[in-house]
Every structure is written in C-alpha cells, then in structure tokens.
Design a protein around this motif. Structure first.
Motif, mmCIF file in Angstrom:
data_model
loop_
_atom_site.group_PDB
_atom_site.id
_atom_site.type_symbol
_atom_site.label_atom_id
_atom_site.label_comp_id
_atom_site.label_asym_id
_atom_site.label_seq_id
_atom_site.Cartn_x
_atom_site.Cartn_y
_atom_site.Cartn_z
ATOM 1 N N GLY A 4 -70.248 29.763 -12.673
ATOM 2 C CA GLY A 4 -68.819 29.830 -12.396
ATOM 3 C C GLY A 4 -68.342 28.740 -11.451
ATOM 4 O O GLY A 4 -67.245 28.200 -11.615
ATOM 5 N N ALA A 5 -69.153 28.403 -10.459
ATOM 6 C CA ALA A 5 -68.762 27.353 -9.502
ATOM 7 C C ALA A 5 -68.617 26.019 -10.217
ATOM 8 O O ALA A 5 -67.685 25.248 -9.929
ATOM 9 C CB ALA A 5 -69.796 27.262 -8.382
ATOM 10 N N GLU A 57 -65.264 21.711 -12.294
ATOM 11 C CA GLU A 57 -64.962 20.823 -13.412
ATOM 12 C C GLU A 57 -63.482 20.861 -13.787
ATOM 13 O O GLU A 57 -62.928 19.859 -14.241
ATOM 14 C CB GLU A 57 -65.810 21.218 -14.620
ATOM 15 N N HIS A 58 -62.839 22.011 -13.558
ATOM 16 C CA HIS A 58 -61.447 22.167 -13.982
ATOM 17 C C HIS A 58 -60.478 22.243 -12.808
ATOM 18 O O HIS A 58 -59.316 22.642 -12.975
ATOM 19 C CB HIS A 58 -61.305 23.406 -14.867
ATOM 20 N N GLY A 59 -60.931 21.836 -11.632
ATOM 21 C CA GLY A 59 -60.038 21.738 -10.487
ATOM 22 C C GLY A 59 -59.533 23.067 -9.968
ATOM 23 O O GLY A 59 -58.403 23.151 -9.459
ATOM 24 N N ILE A 60 -60.331 24.125 -10.089
ATOM 25 C CA ILE A 60 -59.955 25.450 -9.580
ATOM 26 C C ILE A 60 -60.731 25.670 -8.279
ATOM 27 O O ILE A 60 -61.956 25.766 -8.282
ATOM 28 C CB ILE A 60 -60.290 26.558 -10.596
ATOM 29 N N GLU A 61 -60.021 25.723 -7.173
ATOM 30 C CA GLU A 61 -60.682 25.839 -5.878
ATOM 31 C C GLU A 61 -61.557 27.087 -5.814
ATOM 32 O O GLU A 61 -61.246 28.130 -6.384
ATOM 33 C CB GLU A 61 -59.642 25.895 -4.758
ATOM 34 N N ALA A 62 -62.639 26.964 -5.063
ATOM 35 C CA ALA A 62 -63.616 28.057 -4.965
ATOM 36 C C ALA A 62 -63.003 29.321 -4.384
ATOM 37 O O ALA A 62 -63.449 30.436 -4.694
ATOM 38 C CB ALA A 62 -64.803 27.609 -4.123
ATOM 39 N N VAL A 108 -51.642 29.870 -15.183
ATOM 40 C CA VAL A 108 -52.326 30.255 -16.418
ATOM 41 C C VAL A 108 -52.885 29.011 -17.093
ATOM 42 O O VAL A 108 -52.176 28.011 -17.241
ATOM 43 C CB VAL A 108 -51.381 31.003 -17.381
ATOM 44 N N ARG A 109 -54.132 29.072 -17.518
ATOM 45 C CA ARG A 109 -54.758 27.979 -18.245
ATOM 46 C C ARG A 109 -55.343 28.515 -19.550
ATOM 47 O O ARG A 109 -56.127 29.478 -19.539
ATOM 48 C CB ARG A 109 -55.877 27.332 -17.412
ATOM 49 N N PHE A 110 -54.958 27.901 -20.662
ATOM 50 C CA PHE A 110 -55.510 28.253 -21.972
ATOM 51 C C PHE A 110 -56.632 27.263 -22.296
ATOM 52 O O PHE A 110 -56.396 26.061 -22.387
ATOM 53 C CB PHE A 110 -54.427 28.190 -23.044
ATOM 54 N N PHE A 111 -57.844 27.768 -22.519
ATOM 55 C CA PHE A 111 -59.003 26.899 -22.715
ATOM 56 C C PHE A 111 -59.495 26.852 -24.163
ATOM 57 O O PHE A 111 -60.425 26.112 -24.469
ATOM 58 C CB PHE A 111 -60.154 27.335 -21.803
ATOM 59 N N GLY A 112 -58.881 27.618 -25.055
ATOM 60 C CA GLY A 112 -59.346 27.618 -26.442
ATOM 61 C C GLY A 112 -60.720 28.244 -26.556
ATOM 62 O O GLY A 112 -61.204 28.939 -25.653
ATOM 63 N N ASN A 113 -61.380 28.010 -27.697
ATOM 64 C CA ASN A 113 -62.727 28.539 -27.906
ATOM 65 C C ASN A 113 -63.747 27.704 -27.143
ATOM 66 O O ASN A 113 -63.760 26.481 -27.261
ATOM 67 C CB ASN A 113 -63.083 28.530 -29.394
ATOM 68 N N LEU A 114 -64.576 28.365 -26.376
ATOM 69 C CA LEU A 114 -65.612 27.698 -25.594
ATOM 70 C C LEU A 114 -66.981 27.993 -26.204
ATOM 71 O O LEU A 114 -67.169 28.999 -26.881
ATOM 72 C CB LEU A 114 -65.570 28.188 -24.142
ATOM 73 N N ASP A 115 -67.927 27.112 -25.953
ATOM 74 C CA ASP A 115 -69.283 27.261 -26.486
ATOM 75 C C ASP A 115 -69.932 28.509 -25.900
ATOM 76 O O ASP A 115 -70.073 28.643 -24.677
ATOM 77 C CB ASP A 115 -70.122 26.024 -26.129
ATOM 78 N N ARG A 116 -70.331 29.442 -26.781
ATOM 79 C CA ARG A 116 -70.856 30.726 -26.331
ATOM 80 C C ARG A 116 -72.162 30.602 -25.560
ATOM 81 O O ARG A 116 -72.544 31.520 -24.829
ATOM 82 C CB ARG A 116 -71.063 31.657 -27.528
ATOM 83 N N ARG A 164 -68.115 33.662 -15.545
ATOM 84 C CA ARG A 164 -68.583 33.732 -14.157
ATOM 85 C C ARG A 164 -67.576 33.149 -13.167
ATOM 86 O O ARG A 164 -67.649 33.432 -11.968
ATOM 87 C CB ARG A 164 -69.904 32.976 -14.035
ATOM 88 N N ALA A 165 -66.641 32.353 -13.665
ATOM 89 C CA ALA A 165 -65.631 31.777 -12.777
ATOM 90 C C ALA A 165 -64.620 32.811 -12.317
ATOM 91 O O ALA A 165 -63.870 32.579 -11.361
ATOM 92 C CB ALA A 165 -64.910 30.627 -13.481
#
Length: 405
Positions: free
Chosen positions: A197-198, A203-208, A269-277, A286-287
């Motif tokens: 998750g970290a 990677e997407h600029g979301i502060e811890a 809100v962030r839409f990420f689409g389908n991510l690699d399972r 985990r994020a």
C-alpha cells in the motif's frame, strides 16, 4: 477427473464470474484434474492472451458484440454447431456450465449426446440486474421473464452450485426443483498475501497520512457505487483530505465520474480502472485505511474476502451474498444503506487507529474460512458423485430437489 467448463464470459472481461471461473479451474488443475474451459474469443487487441493459462486448456470460440452490453460477447451459433461434435468425441467426467446463454445450450446438447452429468453455477442474481441493461422495458415484465428463464434453465441441468444460502432461498421462491449444493468459490489465500500500500500511495502521490478509502468493483449501476460517492461527499466535511480510490471499469463509469464532479469531489476521488490482480490491485487494496462496499445484488462478494485476506478494515452493507460473507466476521463493520449511518461507521474507523488495527488483524483469520483448498475438495466430491451416478438416475432425481437440500 476430466472436467469441461463452459462460459459466455471470461477474462479479459473483468467481473466476479470470470474471477470465480479462474479460481475453480486453477484450483482443480493444481489438484491434478484436467480442466478445459470453453469461452468467447474477444478478438484482436482485447488482451485476452494475457489471461490464457498453461495450467488448464482454454478453447476460444468466435463471438459477436451484444448491442445493449458492448463489454460482453455472445458465441456465434455456427461455432456451437461446429464445436459440438468435437467436444462430444472427448471424454468428460462432468460438464460444468457457468452462464445461462450459449454456454448453457452447448452444455445441455453435449449432455444429451454423451450422457455425462451437468452442473451449473448460479452466479448472477439476474432478476436484480436485467432492468439496468434493458431500461426501456417494464421492470415487472423483466423480473417475470428472469424468473421464468431461471426455472427453465435450471431444470435443464442435473445439479446446481449456489454460492450462498440466500440465493438458494431465491431459487426456492422461483419454484426451481433442481437439486442444489451451497458452495462458494472462495479465494486462493496465497495470491492475497502480498501487496504494498505504501508503494501505491507513493507512486500516485497520495500522502501516507491521508485518510483513504478503497473499493474494487465493476462500475455498473447495480454495484451501488453512486451511494459510496454520496458517503464520500458527506465525509469530506470532516475529512477534507479524504481520498477515495475506485478500482474497476464498466458501463457506469462516465456517470460516476460526472457525479464525482457534481459533488465537488475532484480532489478526493480517483478512478484507476482495472488493475493487475497479481500486482497493482493488491497494492491498491492495501493503500486503503478502509475498504467500502454497498452492492445489494451480490451472490457472493469475493472482493470482501479479498479485502479480509489482505488485512484491510471493511465497512459494508450486508445484503444477499455479502450477508453470508460478513456473518460473524470480526474484520468488518456492517452498516445499513443509509448515507449518514454509513458515513458515521467509516468516520469511526478512520478516527481510531486501534479499531483499524483490530479489524485488520482479524481479516486474514476471517478469510481462512473462504480458502479454496477446502471448498474445492467439496466441489470434487460433488463432481465424483454426479459422475458415478447413472444418467437415468440423475434425470429421475430432479423432482426430489427439496429432499436433496
């Protein structure tokens, strides 16, 4: 055993049915059984080759786009006629049908030719779905059609696999007399023991330290993600830095993005689409400080089990299949489908590191009850029982459904 699986949907089409089929096929293959899956060919550029497996055989049949549901495909009728004699020449111990359209037709015809038993999984609560895809038709008529088709299709096979007891109750109300067994799909716990998750946040600029919610779902009206956006709008008043990660794609995506903008949630809100399972989806789970879910139509709710296994605290409604998954779960807070109540539960989780730690620690323990290992042993036992029975006996047993249950 030699197991033939038939489906009108499979990857690259991402949904719970595709996930369930792959889990079944991989688990059975790893147990030493030979599995063949017949599924639609999604065509060049679809990326389907990324989902083909060397653990089990996949036969792709040419298919056409469905005008009211362009994500899906319908296997062409001439292909059914062509492949039928080829499949009939091979030995199958059992024919497992996963969807009620062309795959069902093929499975029933194969059973007639070969005398092999058929089992069908009732994956989808069609009565609740059909109105979203044919909005111009009267809802009452569509529900009636869904029930009648369900009766006709289910009476055409020897046995039903139903993911939860709630769906058995639905089929009982329909008057379906086919013997059934409650067998959820479950998940491979080894696949859901990773994730960073970290790394995803960085990677997407979301502060811890930013309070973050996540949901994983097909973006369709029946998944009730618009409700979760309303919850996010309510929470932003107390958590201005709130981030809501939405992973998935689907026909409702553009409407949801418009709603997000209308609610003033562009920064939240962030839409990420389908991510690699196998990689980025695990990271996205985990994020989250909490996993949120509110679909009222699930026959099972696999994403809840995945969140449990990954130790993500859950806030969810408990309706239909999700009620089964969340019953006695110590990793989840259950809420009514009410914006204020749901937001209050999420707020309590976000404000309490102690509660989050407690829910997180309970998740992998809860998930153990949904491991594919024990569940697939039950599936194999069912297959063996059906394979050993004479076809005449199978046909004669259908009126005894209530006793079988």
């Amino acid at each position: 055993m030699n197991i033939l699986m038939l489906s009108d949907v499979y990857f690259p089409r991402v949904n719970g049915v595709s996930t369930s089929i792959r889990t079944f096929a991989q688990s059975l293959a790893r147990m030493g059984h030979a599995v063949t899956l017949v599924a639609p060919d999604y065509g060049p550029g679809s990326g389907q080759e990324l989902h083909d497996s060397d653990e089990f055989e996949i036969v792709r049949l040419p298919a056409r786009v469905i005008f009211f549901d362009p994500e899906d495909r319908l296997i062409r009728a001439p292909e059914l006629r062509r492949v039928l004699p080829e499949l009939a020449q091979r030995h199958w111990d059992v024919i497992h049908i996963h969807t009620p359209f062309q795959a069902h037709r093929l499975g029933v015809r194969l059973a007639e030719r070969t005398g092999r038993p058929t089992v069908e999984t009732y994956h989808t609560y069609f009565e609740e779905y059909i109105g979203h895809y044919l909005p111009w038709a009267p809802v009452a008529l569509l529900r009636l059609v869904a029930r009648r088709l369900s009766r006709m299709l289910c009476h055409g096979v020897d046995h039903l696999i139903v993911p939860t007891a709630q769906m058995v109750e639905v089929l009982d109300r329909y008057g379906i007399a086919t013997p059934s067994t409650v067998l959820p799909t479950g998940i491979d716990l080894d696949e859901f023991s990773r994730g960073d998750g970290a790394h995803f946040r960085a990677e997407h600029g979301i502060e811890a330290t930013r309070p973050t919610l996540v949901t994983v779902s097909r973006l369709a009206v029946e998944k009730n993600i618009a409700f979760l956006l309303q919850v996010a709008r309510r929470l932003v008043a107390d958590f201005p830095e709130l981030m809501f990660i939405i992973a998935g794609e689907g026909p409702d995506a553009e409407r949801l993005k418009r709603l997000s903008k209308e609610y003033g949630l562009d920064a939240n809100v962030r839409f990420f689409g389908n991510l690699d399972r196998r990689t980025t989806l695990l990271d996205a789970y985990r994020a989250g400080d909490a996993f949120v879910f509110a679909s009222p139509t699930e026959t099972q709710g696999l994403v809840l089990i995945e969140a449990m296994a990954l130790g993500v605290p859950i806030v969810s409604t408990a309706v239909m299949g999700t009620a089964t998954v969340l019953r006695d779960a110590r990793s989840a807070v259950v809420s009514e489908e009410n914006v204020e109540d749901f937001a209050a539960h999420v707020s309590r989780v976000l404000r309490s590191p102690e509660l989050r730690a407690q829910l997180s620690a309970a998740g992998p323990v809860d998930a153990r009850g949904w491991s594919t290992q024990g569940l697939m042993e039950q599936v194999v036992a069912l297959y063996q029982r059906l394979a050993q029975a004479a076809p005449r006996k199978l046909a004669a047993s259908k009126p005894q459904a209530q006793a079988a249950r």
